[in-house]
Enzyme design. Structure first.
Site, PDB file in Angstrom:
ATOM      1  N   ASP A 262      -9.030  -4.025   1.631  1.00  0.00           N
ATOM      2  CA  ASP A 262      -8.677  -3.427   0.323  1.00  0.00           C
ATOM      3  C   ASP A 262     -10.359  -3.073  -0.016  1.00  0.00           C
ATOM      4  OD1 ASP A 262      -7.194  -2.691  -1.843  1.00  0.00           O
ATOM      5  OD2 ASP A 262      -8.582  -3.750  -3.109  1.00  0.00           O
TER       6      ASP A 262
ATOM      7  N   ASN B  41     -12.823   7.278  -8.020  1.00  0.00           N
ATOM      8  CA  ASN B  41     -12.129   8.529  -8.323  1.00  0.00           C
ATOM      9  C   ASN B  41     -12.264   8.830  -9.829  1.00  0.00           C
ATOM     10  OD1 ASN B  41     -10.663   9.066  -6.007  1.00  0.00           O
ATOM     11  ND2 ASN B  41      -9.119   7.506  -6.327  1.00  0.00           N
TER      12      ASN B  41
ATOM     13  N   ASP C  40     -11.410  11.200  -1.817  1.00  0.00           N
ATOM     14  CA  ASP C  40     -10.813  11.491  -0.499  1.00  0.00           C
ATOM     15  C   ASP C  40     -11.927  11.510   0.545  1.00  0.00           C
ATOM     16  OD1 ASP C  40      -8.321  11.769  -1.623  1.00  0.00           O
ATOM     17  OD2 ASP C  40      -8.188  13.720  -1.513  1.00  0.00           O
TER      18      ASP C  40
ATOM     19  N   ASP D 231      -5.793   2.698  -1.102  1.00  0.00           N
ATOM     20  CA  ASP D 231      -7.202   2.153  -0.479  1.00  0.00           C
ATOM     21  C   ASP D 231      -7.096   0.932   0.341  1.00  0.00           C
ATOM     22  OD1 ASP D 231      -6.718   0.795  -2.577  1.00  0.00           O
ATOM     23  OD2 ASP D 231      -8.929   0.798  -3.310  1.00  0.00           O
TER      24      ASP D 231
END
Length: 295
Positions: A169, A177, A186, A212
């Site tokens: 993770d 973001n 992305d 993610d």
């Protein structure tokens, strides 16, 4: 070069078809009866099968039905026979044939049929790949991951071996973001996956679990080897400048949970993911950017 298996009990027909198709760019295998065809198809994995209906031992209808049930991937079957009645064609299609060609026929007509079936096979494979692939990163998706673990887990039980799984993770990915936008996020995911793939390489499978989070399945890999690989992933990502040229450089860390499967306490895939989640949660609790093994 497409591989075509010709199944016919007449030696002259087999050799004539082989010569004609070889000359037109096909790699040809031949079988003289249904039993040989089944063995050769499973061993050689042809791209298409040209199957005669009237054969001794096992007729083409039975062979077709068994091939369709045994072959893992879609392999087109063209039934070939002297019978030209519509009911015979219906019977062949009912048993799984994808096309039907009545003797006598011109070799160019056969080539046209073969090329048409190979185009359908290519489209089928492309759609299958799309269904099993994460569209953003290009690695396998969760649907494929679950199937793969079930198969490898069954194999590990059967052979008395183990496989080890990593759940990875990204730490603080939401902040990337929020600060730089989802387009940048992305691209970061793509760069992260590229790094993971280089490290994992042929040792196992990498799949996007969601958002993610990623899972790597490492068949026949000991817990110690998996820990070493996970630490290499963690430390390499920690030092990696993502989005080269950006100022300031973008970096992201990761937490990794590890679990061995199967063992005496749990066997099912749902329980495996639960244990991986617990190991990952422990890594987060310990301050993130670390590797934790489920105890």
């Amino acid at each position: 070069m497409p591989k075509v298996l010709i199944v016919d009990d007449e030696p002259n027909i087999r050799e004539n078809l082989k010569a004609g198709l070889n000359a037109r760019g096909f790699d040809i295998l031949t079988a003289a009866d249904g039993e040989e065809a089944l063995q050769m198809a499973l061993r050689s994995q042809p791209d298409l099968i040209l199957l005669d209906v009237m054969m001794p031992k096992m007729n083409g209808m039975t062979v077709c039905q068994r091939l369709k049930s045994l072959m893992g991937d879609f392999v087109p079957i063209i039934m070939v026979t002297a019978m030209g009645e519509i009911e015979d064609k219906k019977e062949g299609l009912k048993h799984g044939a994808d096309d039907y060609l009545a003797k006598p026929f011109e070799i160019e007509d056969l080539v046209t049929r073969i090329k048409s079936m190979l185009r359908i096979k290519e489209q089928h494979n492309r759609l299958k790949d799309m269904a099993h692939t994460d569209h953003l990163t290009g690695i396998h998706n969760r649907r494929f991951l679950e199937t793969y673990i079930e198969e490898e887990g069954a194999k590990a039980k059967r052979e008395g071996t183990f496989l080890t799984c990593l759940m990875i993770d990204l730490d603080g990915f939401k902040e990337i973001n929020d600060k730089f936008g989802h387009t940048c996020g992305d691209e970061v995911l793509k760069q992260v996956v590229k790094l993971f793939r280089e490290i994992i390489d042929s040792k196992g499978l990498l799949a996007r679990y969601g958002g993610d989070e990623f899972v790597s399945v490492l068949p026949e890999t000991s817990l110690e080897d998996a820990k070493s690989l996970a630490e290499r992933i963690r430390s390499s990502l920690e030092r990696k400048d993502l989005m080269e040229g950006s100022r300031p450089p973008i970096r992201v860390a990761c937490s990794i949970g590890i679990c061995e499967f199967p063992n005496t306490k749990y066997n099912g895939i749902d329980e495996l993911f639960l244990r991986l989640d617990e190991a990952l949660y422990t890594a987060k609790e310990r301050g993130r950017n670390c590797v934790t093994v489920y105890e």
